[in-house]
Design a protein around this motif. Structure first.
Motif, PDB file in Angstrom:
ATOM      1  N   PHE A 353       0.850  -1.207  -0.049  1.00 49.31           N
ATOM      2  CA  PHE A 353       0.019   0.211   0.212  1.00 49.31           C
ATOM      3  C   PHE A 353       1.011   1.350   0.156  1.00 49.31           C
ATOM      4  N   LYS A 354       2.119   0.519   0.250  1.00 53.78           N
ATOM      5  CA  LYS A 354       3.248   2.571   0.391  1.00 53.78           C
ATOM      6  C   LYS A 354       3.378   3.089  -0.582  1.00 53.78           C
ATOM      7  N   ASP A 355       2.404   2.810  -2.090  1.00 49.62           N
ATOM      8  CA  ASP A 355       3.067   3.418  -3.247  1.00 49.62           C
ATOM      9  C   ASP A 355       1.449   4.397  -3.729  1.00 49.62           C
ATOM     10  N   ARG A 356       0.492   4.174  -2.669  1.00 54.95           N
ATOM     11  CA  ARG A 356      -0.812   4.753  -2.492  1.00 54.95           C
ATOM     12  C   ARG A 356      -0.940   6.001  -1.529  1.00 54.95           C
ATOM     13  N   CYS A 357       0.334   6.536  -0.537  1.00 55.19           N
ATOM     14  CA  CYS A 357       0.471   6.916   0.705  1.00 55.19           C
ATOM     15  C   CYS A 357       1.305   8.357   0.437  1.00 55.19           C
ATOM     16  N   HIS A 358       1.094   8.987   0.976  1.00 56.04           N
ATOM     17  CA  HIS A 358       2.234  10.416   1.582  1.00 56.04           C
ATOM     18  C   HIS A 358       2.912  10.272   2.740  1.00 56.04           C
ATOM     19  N   THR A 359       1.560  10.072   3.589  1.00 57.40           N
ATOM     20  CA  THR A 359       2.358   9.600   5.155  1.00 57.40           C
ATOM     21  C   THR A 359       2.359   8.072   6.119  1.00 57.40           C
ATOM     22  N   THR A 360       2.401   7.579   6.824  1.00 58.35           N
ATOM     23  CA  THR A 360       2.767   6.961   7.805  1.00 58.35           C
ATOM     24  C   THR A 360       1.298   7.286   7.523  1.00 58.35           C
ATOM     25  N   VAL A 361       0.392   8.034   7.825  1.00 62.50           N
ATOM     26  CA  VAL A 361      -0.333   8.556   8.664  1.00 62.50           C
ATOM     27  C   VAL A 361      -2.062   8.000   7.908  1.00 62.50           C
ATOM     28  N   GLU A 362      -1.884   8.246   6.573  1.00 60.73           N
ATOM     29  CA  GLU A 362      -2.455   7.698   5.798  1.00 60.73           C
ATOM     30  C   GLU A 362      -2.184   6.245   5.489  1.00 60.73           C
ATOM     31  N   LEU A 363      -0.715   5.766   5.788  1.00 59.86           N
ATOM     32  CA  LEU A 363      -0.935   3.888   5.529  1.00 59.86           C
ATOM     33  C   LEU A 363      -1.645   3.538   6.816  1.00 59.86           C
ATOM     34  N   ALA A 364      -1.041   4.196   7.572  1.00 66.14           N
ATOM     35  CA  ALA A 364      -2.691   3.560   9.251  1.00 66.14           C
ATOM     36  C   ALA A 364      -3.518   3.566   8.607  1.00 66.14           C
ATOM     37  N   ASP A 365      -4.005   4.448   7.867  1.00 66.62           N
ATOM     38  CA  ASP A 365      -4.894   4.381   7.269  1.00 66.62           C
ATOM     39  C   ASP A 365      -5.690   3.196   6.336  1.00 66.62           C
ATOM     40  N   TRP A 366      -5.393   3.161   5.628  1.00 65.80           N
ATOM     41  CA  TRP A 366      -5.187   2.520   4.974  1.00 65.80           C
ATOM     42  C   TRP A 366      -5.591   0.763   5.611  1.00 65.80           C
ATOM     43  N   LEU A 367      -4.529   0.435   6.507  1.00 58.71           N
ATOM     44  CA  LEU A 367      -3.932  -0.512   6.088  1.00 58.71           C
ATOM     45  C   LEU A 367      -4.873  -1.039   8.167  1.00 58.71           C
ATOM     46  N   ALA A 368      -5.834  -0.249   8.578  1.00 63.00           N
ATOM     47  CA  ALA A 368      -6.703  -0.414  10.020  1.00 63.00           C
ATOM     48  C   ALA A 368      -8.053  -1.262   9.352  1.00 63.00           C
ATOM     49  N   MET A 369      -7.858  -1.652   7.963  1.00 66.46           N
ATOM     50  CA  MET A 369      -9.217  -2.393   7.537  1.00 66.46           C
ATOM     51  C   MET A 369      -8.843  -3.753   7.662  1.00 66.46           C
ATOM     52  N   PHE A 370      -7.261  -3.850   7.550  1.00 65.27           N
ATOM     53  CA  PHE A 370      -6.753  -5.737   8.592  1.00 65.27           C
ATOM     54  C   PHE A 370      -7.199  -5.689   9.360  1.00 65.27           C
ATOM     55  N   VAL A 371      -6.452  -4.919  10.478  1.00 56.57           N
ATOM     56  CA  VAL A 371      -7.424  -4.836  12.107  1.00 56.57           C
ATOM     57  C   VAL A 371      -8.413  -4.117  12.703  1.00 56.57           C
ATOM     58  N   ALA A 372      -9.382  -4.041  11.598  1.00 54.13           N
ATOM     59  CA  ALA A 372     -10.577  -3.174  12.781  1.00 54.13           C
ATOM     60  C   ALA A 372     -11.425  -3.656  11.314  1.00 54.13           C
ATOM     61  N   PRO A 373     -13.024  -3.617  11.948  1.00 55.89           N
ATOM     62  CA  PRO A 373     -14.287  -3.384  11.635  1.00 55.89           C
ATOM     63  C   PRO A 373     -13.898  -2.568  10.215  1.00 55.89           C
ATOM     64  N   VAL A 374     -14.805  -3.122   9.383  1.00 60.42           N
ATOM     65  CA  VAL A 374     -14.791  -1.999   8.146  1.00 60.42           C
ATOM     66  C   VAL A 374     -16.219  -1.732   7.625  1.00 60.42           C
ATOM     67  N   GLN A 375     -16.495  -0.720   7.298  1.00 60.93           N
ATOM     68  CA  GLN A 375     -17.970   0.136   7.441  1.00 60.93           C
ATOM     69  C   GLN A 375     -18.247   0.634   5.929  1.00 60.93           C
ATOM     70  N   PRO A 376     -18.499   0.592   5.160  1.00 64.39           N
ATOM     71  CA  PRO A 376     -18.449   0.660   3.223  1.00 64.39           C
ATOM     72  C   PRO A 376     -19.436   1.720   3.812  1.00 64.39           C
ATOM     73  N   ALA A 377     -19.179   2.705   2.672  1.00 67.07           N
ATOM     74  CA  ALA A 377     -19.942   3.696   2.856  1.00 67.07           C
ATOM     75  C   ALA A 377     -21.471   3.204   1.867  1.00 67.07           C
ATOM     76  N   GLU A 378     -22.519   3.728   2.239  1.00 67.06           N
ATOM     77  CA  GLU A 378     -23.343   2.651   2.015  1.00 67.06           C
ATOM     78  C   GLU A 378     -23.833   3.407  -0.307  1.00 67.06           C
ATOM     79  N   ALA A 379     -23.498   4.419  -0.383  1.00 67.35           N
ATOM     80  CA  ALA A 379     -23.402   4.840  -1.997  1.00 67.35           C
ATOM     81  C   ALA A 379     -22.820   3.038  -2.418  1.00 67.35           C
ATOM     82  N   ASP A 380     -21.660   3.312  -2.222  1.00 67.13           N
ATOM     83  CA  ASP A 380     -20.517   2.060  -2.773  1.00 67.13           C
ATOM     84  C   ASP A 380     -21.576   0.718  -2.234  1.00 67.13           C
ATOM     85  N   VAL A 381     -22.415   0.696  -1.543  1.00 70.83           N
ATOM     86  CA  VAL A 381     -22.844  -0.529  -1.955  1.00 70.83           C
ATOM     87  C   VAL A 381     -23.758  -1.167  -2.146  1.00 70.83           C
ATOM     88  N   ALA A 382     -24.354   0.031  -2.438  1.00 74.04           N
ATOM     89  CA  ALA A 382     -25.670   0.371  -3.505  1.00 74.04           C
ATOM     90  C   ALA A 382     -25.294   0.300  -5.171  1.00 74.04           C
TER      91      ALA A 382
END
Length: 464
Positions: A353-382
């Motif tokens: 994922f690092k090629d998509r990120c400007h900071t390690t905070v952004e990287l942590a934002d991406w990688l949080a999906m591996f360790v925490a529940p995700v909540q997809p946007a309703e529009a994406d689900v629909a």
């Protein structure tokens, strides 16, 4: 110059190490390193009312994070009061300094009178000893300040590394206070004594100090000391066009560490705020030391550009060692109260994922999906998790239950499902991303799924 090159940075611990001071520290450090010299850290803590130990610790931590290692220090001015008093006594004896008993009220009245007459404000030398002059009677109960007997005529001239030749008439400056009534020295005096004692040869600092330099040069000369070479750096402007400072707009250097910036990226970006080496944008601290000889310094103010900094940092994140990034992401996860994956697994996540990120905070934002529940946007689900695709998602979950858990096998399971239902890759891959990752766009879906546990992927797919 035959003396050993010695530079210094001398922040006051009245707040955080801000960006302008960090840039000055970088230039001073790089110049000393380029010439095989020495770099000194001095803490100018004579503003007792505003100096704090917390600020000292923050300054030291920021210098360490940036990698600006110093050869001497930290040296504290308040531990040198005896030395300043010694020099004051010498100057009093030699007649280059004198006691002034003017009260604050008298000085206020002096300034108001000068303003009313349209004159330049300044001390009128009433307590300055002169041949044939009768001084006022010493008032009882008034502790004197010590003033420097600035030359009355002539011109102060120096060849500034950045600005070029500068000249200021001594008639433009008055007899400044060099020690307060309590004996604590003022900035313009202490800085000269310090730089003389520490054999500082080159002084880089912000151009707000240009007006202080004539006084300081005159004090050097009064002490019979060799002058350093001065280089006054232009200010750094915020995006509003106003100067960044501790009191306006500046962010602590330490805040950028918290926000996921890498120290080498900060140094790279700070270096370009007033200095250049051809068209080079990305370069290491070692390259800067090789190139930085005091030339190619800009005379014009630099503009702080957060977008450019993020781009520079992104280049370094892409190049960074994955284990190092994993350690930084683990710190972010700990701050958020999230579980931290095993180090090797987390490093593999960073690599993807690092090629998509400007900071390690952004990287942590991406990688949080591996360790925490995700909540997809309703529009994406629909939009993507439609009734038409749900049978394919269920079939994929069944295949994944027995598939070998690696990228090629996961890719084959996806292709087999696409073939079974006669759909195209995006029609399956995007809803898989939405359900498993919580977003519609990720790197290659098989590579992402391989970093999850089998159980978690199947569980998330079954929420469709």
């Amino acid at each position: 110059m035959t003396r050993k090159i010695r530079t210094r940075i001398a922040p006051s611990p009245t707040g955080f190490l801000h960006l302008g001071t960090a840039r000055t520290a970088l230039y001073s450090w790089a110049y000393a390193r380029h010439f095989g010299g020495e770099f000194v850290l001095r803490i100018e803590d004579t503003d007792v009312a505003r100096s704090t130990q917390d600020s000292v610790e923050q300054i030291l931590q920021s210098m360490h994070w940036l990698g600006l290692n110093y050869d001497e220090g930290p040296i504290y001015q308040m531990q040198r009061l005896d030395r300043y008093a010694e020099v004051i006594e010498r100057m009093l004896a030699e007649g280059t300094a004198y006691r002034c008993y003017s009260t604050p009220e008298e000085l206020d009245a002096l300034r108001e009178g000068q303003k009313a007459r349209g004159e330049k404000t300044g001390y009128d030398g009433r307590w300055r000893p002169m041949p044939g002059k009768v001084l006022p009677a010493v008032p009882e109960g008034v502790k004197p300040v010590i003033r420097f007997a600035n030359p009355l005529d002539g011109v102060v001239t120096w060849d500034d590394v950045v600005k070029g030749p500068i000249s200021i008439s001594n008639r433009e400056i008055d007899d400044l206070i060099i020690a307060r009534a309590d004996g604590v020295p003022t900035y313009n005096f202490a800085v000269v004594v310090d730089d003389v004692d520490m054999a500082i040869t080159h002084v880089f600092r912000g151009d707000e100090h240009i007006n202080n330099t004539p006084w300081q040069i005159n004090i050097y000369q009064a002490l019979g000391a060799e002058l350093p070479t001065f280089g006054h750096l232009p200010v750094i402007l915020g995006d509003d066009g106003l100067k960044l400072s501790k009191r306006r707009g500046a962010v602590a250097v330490s805040a950028y560490e918290d926000e996921g910036y890498l120290p080498e990226a900060m140094l790279n970006y700070l270096a370009r705020l007033g200095w250049s080496h051809g068209d080079d944008e990305i370069f290491s601290a070692e390259q800067m030391v090789q190139w930085f000889d005091g030339t190619h310094l800009s005379k014009s103010p630099a503009m702080w550009d957060a977008t450019k900094l993020a781009w520079v940092n992104g280049q370094y994140v892409k190049q960074a060692d994955d284990q190092r990034l994993a350690t930084m992401v683990a710190t972010q996860f700990n701050k958020r109260g999230l579980p931290v994956p095993e180090a090797q697994a987390l490093a593999a996540m960073c690599a993807l994922f690092k090629d998509r990120c400007h900071t390690t905070v952004e990287l942590a934002d991406w990688l949080a999906m591996f360790v925490a529940p995700v909540q997809p946007a309703e529009a994406d689900v629909a939009q993507h998790v439609t009734e038409a695709v749900k049978p394919a998602l269920a079939a994929l979950a069944t295949r994944l239950a027995t598939a070998t858990w690696d990228k090629p096998s996961l890719n084959q399971a996806i292709k087999d499902t696409i073939g079974e239902f006669g759909i195209k890759m995006p029609q399956l891959a995007i809803p898989v991303r939405v359900l498993v990752c919580g977003r519609a766009q990720t790197p290659s879906v098989d590579a992402v799924l391989a970093l999850f546990s089998r159980e978690e992927v199947i569980r998330r797919l079954q929420t469709a």
